[in-house]
Design a protein around this motif. Structure first.
Motif, PDB file in Angstrom:
ATOM      1  N   ASP A  98      -5.985 -12.291 -14.582  1.00 46.66           N
ATOM      2  CA  ASP A  98      -5.536 -10.909 -14.597  1.00 46.66           C
ATOM      3  C   ASP A  98      -5.683 -10.374 -13.178  1.00 46.66           C
ATOM      4  OD1 ASP A  98      -5.078 -11.023 -17.284  1.00 46.66           O
ATOM      5  OD2 ASP A  98      -6.792  -9.815 -17.857  1.00 46.66           O
ATOM      6  N   ASN A  99      -4.599  -9.867 -12.632  1.00 43.03           N
ATOM      7  CA  ASN A  99      -4.572  -9.365 -11.265  1.00 43.03           C
ATOM      8  C   ASN A  99      -4.152  -7.902 -11.299  1.00 43.03           C
ATOM      9  OD1 ASN A  99      -4.900 -12.076  -9.869  1.00 43.03           O
ATOM     10  ND2 ASN A  99      -3.154 -12.459 -11.191  1.00 43.03           N
ATOM     11  N   TYR A 100      -4.995  -7.030 -10.766  1.00 43.23           N
ATOM     12  CA  TYR A 100      -4.800  -5.588 -10.876  1.00 43.23           C
ATOM     13  C   TYR A 100      -4.259  -5.015  -9.572  1.00 43.23           C
ATOM     14  CZ  TYR A 100      -6.031  -0.717 -11.864  1.00 43.23           C
ATOM     15  OH  TYR A 100      -6.000   0.640 -12.070  1.00 43.23           O
ATOM     16  N   ILE A 101      -3.306  -4.088  -9.725  1.00 39.53           N
ATOM     17  CA  ILE A 101      -2.779  -3.350  -8.584  1.00 39.53           C
ATOM     18  C   ILE A 101      -2.500  -1.926  -9.063  1.00 39.53           C
ATOM     19  CG2 ILE A 101      -0.422  -4.138  -9.038  1.00 39.53           C
ATOM     20  CD1 ILE A 101       0.037  -4.085  -5.980  1.00 39.53           C
ATOM     21  N   GLU A 159      -0.726  -1.883 -12.733  1.00 41.79           N
ATOM     22  CA  GLU A 159      -0.214  -3.104 -13.362  1.00 41.79           C
ATOM     23  C   GLU A 159      -1.330  -4.132 -13.407  1.00 41.79           C
ATOM     24  OE1 GLU A 159       3.028  -3.803 -14.362  1.00 41.79           O
ATOM     25  OE2 GLU A 159       3.878  -1.912 -13.667  1.00 41.79           O
ATOM     26  N   ILE A 160      -1.338  -4.889 -14.461  1.00 40.79           N
ATOM     27  CA  ILE A 160      -2.134  -6.115 -14.522  1.00 40.79           C
ATOM     28  C   ILE A 160      -1.131  -7.234 -14.675  1.00 40.79           C
ATOM     29  CG2 ILE A 160      -3.819  -7.461 -15.822  1.00 40.79           C
ATOM     30  CD1 ILE A 160      -5.098  -4.807 -16.686  1.00 40.79           C
ATOM     31  N   ILE A 161      -1.088  -8.105 -13.705  1.00 42.69           N
ATOM     32  CA  ILE A 161      -0.110  -9.181 -13.696  1.00 42.69           C
ATOM     33  C   ILE A 161      -0.817 -10.487 -14.042  1.00 42.69           C
ATOM     34  CG2 ILE A 161       1.525 -10.457 -12.262  1.00 42.69           C
ATOM     35  CD1 ILE A 161       1.853  -7.766 -10.695  1.00 42.69           C
ATOM     36  N   TRP A 162      -0.278 -11.165 -15.049  1.00 36.61           N
ATOM     37  CA  TRP A 162      -0.852 -12.442 -15.473  1.00 36.61           C
ATOM     38  C   TRP A 162      -0.192 -13.547 -14.669  1.00 36.61           C
ATOM     39  CZ3 TRP A 162       0.523 -10.844 -21.096  1.00 36.61           C
ATOM     40  CH2 TRP A 162      -0.312  -9.817 -21.497  1.00 36.61           C
TER      41      TRP A 162
END
Length: 149
Positions: free
Chosen positions: A3-6, A117-120
């Motif tokens: 999970d990558n948060y921006i 956004e949380i990018i998988w």
């Protein structure tokens, strides 16, 4: 997948109700989103279950003929709390994760817009793409704020 948060926050020159109305007018988003065309793909226009597609690329106006020159992002609204919160689930082949629009009233003439956004994706890929994603959204949100003046 990690999970990558921006996230970005922006003050808007209008009340929260107008900000919400404008930000959730899906068909107008392509006017201020950088290099992106946006359209509804469901009969539902607002609320949970609304489906939206966004194609981003240098020739976005020529989608689907030049679809190999961009990325198609499909989304479904999963949480709808007007005029404050809209959550989406990214359901595309390339972009997967979650997103949130949040509008916070400051006063009768200003509101705050929070985008996240949380990018998988594998962490290494996210770290490579994050600067371009951040700058693209930053430019887009400033364009959006200018449309509200």
């Amino acid at each position: 997948m990690a999970d990558n948060y921006i996230a970005l926050t922006l003050t808007l020159p209008c009340d929260a109700q107008r900000a919400w109305y404008e930000i959730t007018d899906w068909n107008k988003q392509g006017k201020w989103m950088l290099q992106t065309s946006v359209w509804l793909t469901s009969e539902i226009e607002s609320g949970p279950g609304t489906e939206i597609a966004a194609f981003t690329g240098p020739f976005h106006k020529f989608f689907p003929r030049l679809k190999f020159l961009g990325v198609l992002d499909t989304m479904v609204v999963t949480n709808w709390q007007p005029p404050f919160i809209c959550d989406v689930l990214h359901t595309g082949k390339i972009i997967k994760g979650t997103g949130r629009f949040e509008v916070v009233a400051i006063n009768d003439q200003k509101s705050q817009f929070n985008w996240s956004e949380i990018i998988w994706a594998p962490r290494a890929i996210f770290l490579i793409l994050k600067p371009a994603l951040y700058v693209g959204v930053w430019i887009s949100l400033r364009r959006f704020a200018r449309t509200l003046r």
